[in-house]
Design a protein around this motif. Structure first.
Motif, short mmCIF file in Angstrom:
data_model
loop_
_atom_site.label_atom_id
_atom_site.label_comp_id
_atom_site.label_asym_id
_atom_site.label_seq_id
_atom_site.Cartn_x
_atom_site.Cartn_y
_atom_site.Cartn_z
N UNK A 2 0.82 -1.21 0.00
CA UNK A 2 0.00 0.00 0.00
C UNK A 2 0.86 1.26 0.00
N UNK A 3 1.90 1.28 0.84
CA UNK A 3 2.72 2.47 0.92
C UNK A 3 3.44 2.70 -0.39
N UNK A 4 3.97 1.65 -1.04
CA UNK A 4 4.66 1.84 -2.30
C UNK A 4 3.68 2.32 -3.37
N UNK A 5 2.44 1.83 -3.36
CA UNK A 5 1.43 2.32 -4.29
C UNK A 5 1.13 3.80 -4.03
N UNK A 6 1.08 4.19 -2.77
CA UNK A 6 0.84 5.58 -2.43
C UNK A 6 1.94 6.48 -3.00
N UNK A 7 3.18 6.08 -2.80
CA UNK A 7 4.29 6.90 -3.31
C UNK A 7 4.29 6.96 -4.83
N UNK A 124 -7.70 3.62 -0.51
CA UNK A 124 -7.28 2.22 -0.61
C UNK A 124 -5.78 2.06 -0.43
N UNK A 125 -5.04 3.15 -0.50
CA UNK A 125 -3.58 3.07 -0.54
C UNK A 125 -2.93 3.12 0.82
N UNK A 126 -3.67 3.55 1.84
CA UNK A 126 -3.07 3.68 3.17
C UNK A 126 -4.05 3.14 4.20
N UNK A 127 -3.58 2.73 5.37
CA UNK A 127 -4.50 2.33 6.44
C UNK A 127 -5.37 3.51 6.87
N UNK A 128 -6.52 3.20 7.48
CA UNK A 128 -7.49 4.24 7.85
C UNK A 128 -6.87 5.31 8.74
N UNK A 132 -5.66 10.97 7.00
CA UNK A 132 -5.48 12.41 7.13
C UNK A 132 -4.09 12.82 6.67
N UNK A 133 -3.08 12.07 7.09
CA UNK A 133 -1.72 12.39 6.66
C UNK A 133 -1.57 12.26 5.15
N UNK A 134 -2.19 11.22 4.57
CA UNK A 134 -2.11 11.04 3.12
C UNK A 134 -2.78 12.20 2.40
N UNK A 321 -13.10 13.04 6.11
CA UNK A 321 -14.42 12.67 6.62
C UNK A 321 -15.19 11.83 5.61
N UNK A 322 -15.13 12.22 4.35
CA UNK A 322 -15.82 11.44 3.31
C UNK A 322 -15.23 10.05 3.20
N UNK A 323 -13.91 9.95 3.21
CA UNK A 323 -13.26 8.65 3.09
C UNK A 323 -13.56 7.75 4.30
#
Length: 408
Positions: A2-7, A124-128, A132-134, A321-323
């Motif tokens: 997930x983290x690599x997908x985020x980056x 979908x790319x980071x834990x819940x 906010x940080x993402x 909030x939406x996510x």
């Protein structure tokens, strides 16, 4: 994974945002140098707005029907071809207004599919607990790109011509498309129904949440007033505060404020994040009123930093909030309704700016519109759901019991 997908997504999207800044400069320069003038440029921009209004809701449906990255890849491919066609048109020395309007409409229409898909993909790319940080990171990257893109685009277009700006934008869409192709995350998708039924389902998802429904209506009113303000403050900056250089300093301060707001959102994580977001949005009237009093450049710059910091913090809170509270399978449609309210309201405010300022004066209109900004945000704090909504964190699974040993 997930983290690599985020980056990967962050890198591709940042290049795309920077590339958009190149096209913004290239389009204006190309039309003006082709003797198109404000009228032609206005028609091109109107074509883009019309395409956005027509396509946004349908983009949300398809973002929920397909894997989000598939929609993003298709959108990037269409936008790449449109930007490349613009580059070829101006490189060849031809200028066809109808073709340029069509290409602008196609590109913006494709973006209307990209944006809801991007919104549906991000959680979908980071834990819940990291959403906010993402979101703050994406806001920081987007704000920085909106500063760097036009600046780099201006230098490039001045040196190599408008076609170079369109070419860079086309390449940035290629980078975004490659990043989306490499993503491995997958979203669950339900059965399809008719387009109208799915659009209605998205609206029902909004209407059953008071904080979301109230927020959309509040944002619509807010964007009408802000659309008026965004036109009038340019006039004030140029006529009273020092001309184009003053407008440039203010734009830079707005970008700096956005970076400050995103940085705060990275670190400040209240449990009732949405309530905090609406509270920070109350800072935006400071920016608008600074043009009226004390009406000095330094005060406007300070107001821009303060106001835009609050605005970007609110954006992060709203997206989070939406996510957190909307089912993932509905995010594309909910996001598309959210985008539509903004794109309907902002041009309306732009159109009203001239008649209102002509009838009542710029300062009076700015004061009233600043009041509308304040009230539209403050009213949200009266909504029970807005006051009570809390962040969602996954509940840790209880530890597995130790296996019992069989008796000897």
């Amino acid at each position: 994974m997930r983290i690599s997908d985020f980056r990967l997504l962050a890198a591709g999207q940042t290049l795309s945002w920077v590339g958009n800044g190149f096209q913004t400069v290239a389009l204006a320069v190309a039309v003006v140098l082709a003797d198109g003038g404000p009228g032609d440029l206005g028609l091109v921009m109107a074509s883009s707005i019309a395409a956005r209004l027509v396509c946004t809701l349908f983009g949300g449906v398809w973002a929920d029907r397909l894997q989000p990255q598939r929609v993003m890849i298709g959108s990037d491919l269409v936008r790449l071809l449109a930007a490349a066609a613009m580059a070829v048109m101006f490189l060849s020395g031809g200028y066809h207004l109808a073709l340029l309007c069509a290409l602008a409409a196609v590109s913006t229409g494709a973006a209307s599919f990209f944006d809801p898909a991007f919104g549906a993909l991000r959680p979908l790319l980071v834990p819940a607990e990291k959403r906010q940080s993402a979101n703050a990171t994406f806001s920081m990257l987007q704000t920085g790109s909106q500063i760097a893109g036009p600046a780099l685009g201006g230098v490039t277009v001045a040196a190599f011509g408008a076609s170079a700006g369109f070419t860079v934008n086309a390449l940035s869409f290629l980078a975004s498309m490659v990043a989306a192709l490499l993503l491995r995350v997958r979203a669950e998708r339900g059965p399809r129904t008719s387009m109208i039924a799915e659009l209605a389902e998205g609206w029902r998802e909004i209407s059953r949440r008071d904080w979301l429904l109230g927020g959309l209506f509040g944002a619509t009113v807010y964007h009408v007033a802000n659309g008026v303000i965004l036109v009038l403050v340019q006039v004030v900056a140029i006529e009273r505060l020092g001309g184009p250089s003053a407008a440039g300093f203010i734009a830079a301060a707005e970008g700096l404020g956005g970076l400050v707001g995103a940085t705060i959102a990275l670190r400040f994580k209240p449990r009732r994040l949405l309530r905090a977001g609406w509270l920070t949005l109350l800072l935006m009237p400071v920016w608008a009123l600074a043009y009226v009093w004390p009406a000095e450049l330094i005060a406007v710059i300070a107001g821009a930093i303060i106001g835009y910091a609050g605005l970007i913090f609110f954006d992060v809170a709203w997206e989070t909030a939406i996510q957190d509270h909307v089912p993932q399978r509905m995010l594309g449609r909910v996001s598309s309704w959210d985008y539509l309210t903004s794109f309907l309201a902002m041009p309306l405010g732009n159109v009203l700016a001239g008649p209102l300022s002509g009838a009542y004066g710029i300062d009076r209109v700015l004061i009233v519109c600043a009041g509308v900004l304040f009230v539209s945000a403050a009213v949200q704090l009266l909504i029970p759901g807005t006051r009570r909504l809390t962040r969602v964190h996954p509940t840790p699974a209880p530890p597995s019991p130790e296996p019992e040993l069989a008796p000897l």
